[in-house]
Design an enzyme around this catalytic site. Structure first.
Site, PDB file in Angstrom:
ATOM      1  N   LYS A  10       0.820  -1.218   0.000  1.00 52.65           N
ATOM      2  CA  LYS A  10       0.000   0.000   0.000  1.00 52.65           C
ATOM      3  C   LYS A  10       0.856   1.272   0.000  1.00 52.65           C
ATOM      4  CE  LYS A  10      -3.899  -2.280   2.295  1.00 52.65           C
ATOM      5  NZ  LYS A  10      -4.942  -2.136   3.347  1.00 52.65           N
ATOM      6  N   TYR A  50     -12.551  -1.813  -3.350  1.00 52.70           N
ATOM      7  CA  TYR A  50     -13.040  -1.971  -1.974  1.00 52.70           C
ATOM      8  C   TYR A  50     -14.555  -1.797  -1.891  1.00 52.70           C
ATOM      9  CZ  TYR A  50      -8.347  -2.183   0.082  1.00 52.70           C
ATOM     10  OH  TYR A  50      -7.080  -2.576   0.457  1.00 52.70           O
ATOM     11  N   ASN A 113      -1.960   0.164   6.799  1.00 51.44           N
ATOM     12  CA  ASN A 113      -1.466  -1.123   7.297  1.00 51.44           C
ATOM     13  C   ASN A 113      -0.566  -1.874   6.306  1.00 51.44           C
ATOM     14  OD1 ASN A 113      -3.492  -1.943   5.590  1.00 51.44           O
ATOM     15  ND2 ASN A 113      -4.518  -3.290   7.044  1.00 51.44           N
ATOM     16  N   HIS A 116      -2.120  -5.520   1.703  1.00 52.49           N
ATOM     17  CA  HIS A 116      -3.416  -6.192   1.610  1.00 52.49           C
ATOM     18  C   HIS A 116      -3.163  -7.658   1.290  1.00 52.49           C
ATOM     19  CE1 HIS A 116      -7.524  -7.122   0.344  1.00 52.49           C
ATOM     20  NE2 HIS A 116      -6.986  -7.729  -0.687  1.00 52.49           N
ATOM     21  N   GLU A 127      -9.863 -10.406  -7.105  1.00 52.66           N
ATOM     22  CA  GLU A 127      -8.909  -9.305  -6.947  1.00 52.66           C
ATOM     23  C   GLU A 127      -7.772  -9.390  -7.973  1.00 52.66           C
ATOM     24  OE1 GLU A 127      -9.905  -8.824  -2.191  1.00 52.66           O
ATOM     25  OE2 GLU A 127      -7.948  -9.602  -2.788  1.00 52.66           O
TER      26      GLU A 127
HETATM   27  P1  CMP Z   1      -7.347  -4.635   3.827  1.00 54.91           P
HETATM   28  O1  CMP Z   1      -6.886  -5.982   4.249  1.00 54.91           O
HETATM   29  O2  CMP Z   1      -6.735  -4.040   2.629  1.00 54.91           O
HETATM   30  O3  CMP Z   1      -8.924  -4.671   3.629  1.00 54.91           O
HETATM   31  C1  CMP Z   1      -9.791  -3.627   3.980  1.00 54.91           C
HETATM   32  C2  CMP Z   1      -9.072  -2.464   4.569  1.00 54.91           C
HETATM   33  O4  CMP Z   1      -9.874  -1.543   5.248  1.00 54.91           O
HETATM   34  C3  CMP Z   1      -8.122  -2.956   5.633  1.00 54.91           C
HETATM   35  O5  CMP Z   1      -7.053  -3.645   5.051  1.00 54.91           O
HETATM   36  C4  CMP Z   1      -7.763  -1.675   6.355  1.00 54.91           C
HETATM   37  O6  CMP Z   1      -6.722  -0.983   5.699  1.00 54.91           O
HETATM   38  C5  CMP Z   1      -9.047  -0.884   6.190  1.00 54.91           C
HETATM   39  N1  CMP Z   1      -9.746  -0.823   7.468  1.00 54.91           N
HETATM   40  C6  CMP Z   1     -10.340  -1.820   8.108  1.00 54.91           C
HETATM   41  N2  CMP Z   1     -10.893  -1.376   9.257  1.00 54.91           N
HETATM   42  C7  CMP Z   1     -10.612  -0.048   9.331  1.00 54.91           C
HETATM   43  C8  CMP Z   1     -10.896   0.967  10.275  1.00 54.91           C
HETATM   44  N3  CMP Z   1     -11.590   0.705  11.384  1.00 54.91           N
HETATM   45  N4  CMP Z   1     -10.446   2.208  10.016  1.00 54.91           N
HETATM   46  C9  CMP Z   1      -9.759   2.474   8.885  1.00 54.91           C
HETATM   47  N5  CMP Z   1      -9.458   1.536   7.947  1.00 54.91           N
HETATM   48  C10 CMP Z   1      -9.875   0.298   8.168  1.00 54.91           C
END
Ligand code: CMP
Length: 138
Positions: A10, A50, A113, A116, A127
């Site tokens: 990311k 998403y 984070n 993904h 995906e």
């Molecule tokens: P990802 O695994 O890419 O899939 C969905 C994404 O939503 C997740 O990683 C996080 O980056 C994001 N996400 C999930 N929960 C939250 C939250 N409470 N606040 C902000 N981002 C979130």
């Protein structure tokens, strides 16, 4: 059980210069790269990727973050790919991620984070198809 998963490195991780270290950790864990590209998503593309989270309160924050810089998208192959990759990257919230996992090492918080990973074989296919044509995967 499928042997393929899909990942994105990311914008937080590409921007901090972690791309090489993360790819190295993925390859050393036994994953083979079957497709890869370095791209910057548009707002529409990030929203479509998403789409399942569109009703969530964090949706716009997630889209804004995902278009804030380039990402690396990849299809990875390994036995038990989806589950093994989720173990390698750790919990969605890096505060809960196990030591040594990619998110524990490189992620700042639940929004930013670092990586993904697909959550099911079905989503890994959806995906991967979102990013790669048949000509772009091996
Ligand atoms: P990802 O695994 O890419 O899939 C969905 C994404 O939503 C997740 O990683 C996080 O980056 C994001 N996400 C999930 N929960 C939250 C939250 N409470 N606040 C902000 N981002 C979130």
């Amino acid at each position: 059980m499928s042997n393929r998963t899909f990942t994105m490195i990311k914008p937080d991780a590409t921007g901090k210069g972690y791309t090489g270290a993360i790819l190295d950790q993925i390859i050393k864990a036994g994953f083979t790269v079957k497709a890869m590209k370095w791209v910057r998503l548009t707002e529409e593309q990030a929203g479509l990727f998403y789409d399942i989270h569109r009703a969530r309160p964090f949706f716009q924050e997630l889209v804004d973050f995902m278009i804030s810089g380039p990402i690396v998208a990849a299809i990875l192959e390994k036995d038990n790919a989806v589950a093994d990759f989720r173990e390698l990257i750790g919990a969605t919230n890096p505060a809960n991620a196990a030591d040594g996992t990619i998110r524990k090492l490189y992620a700042a918080n639940i929004g930013e984070n670092a990586v993904h990973g697909s959550d099911s074989d079905e989503n890994a296919i959806i995906e991967g198809d979102f990013f790669f044509s048949k000509l772009e995967r091996f």
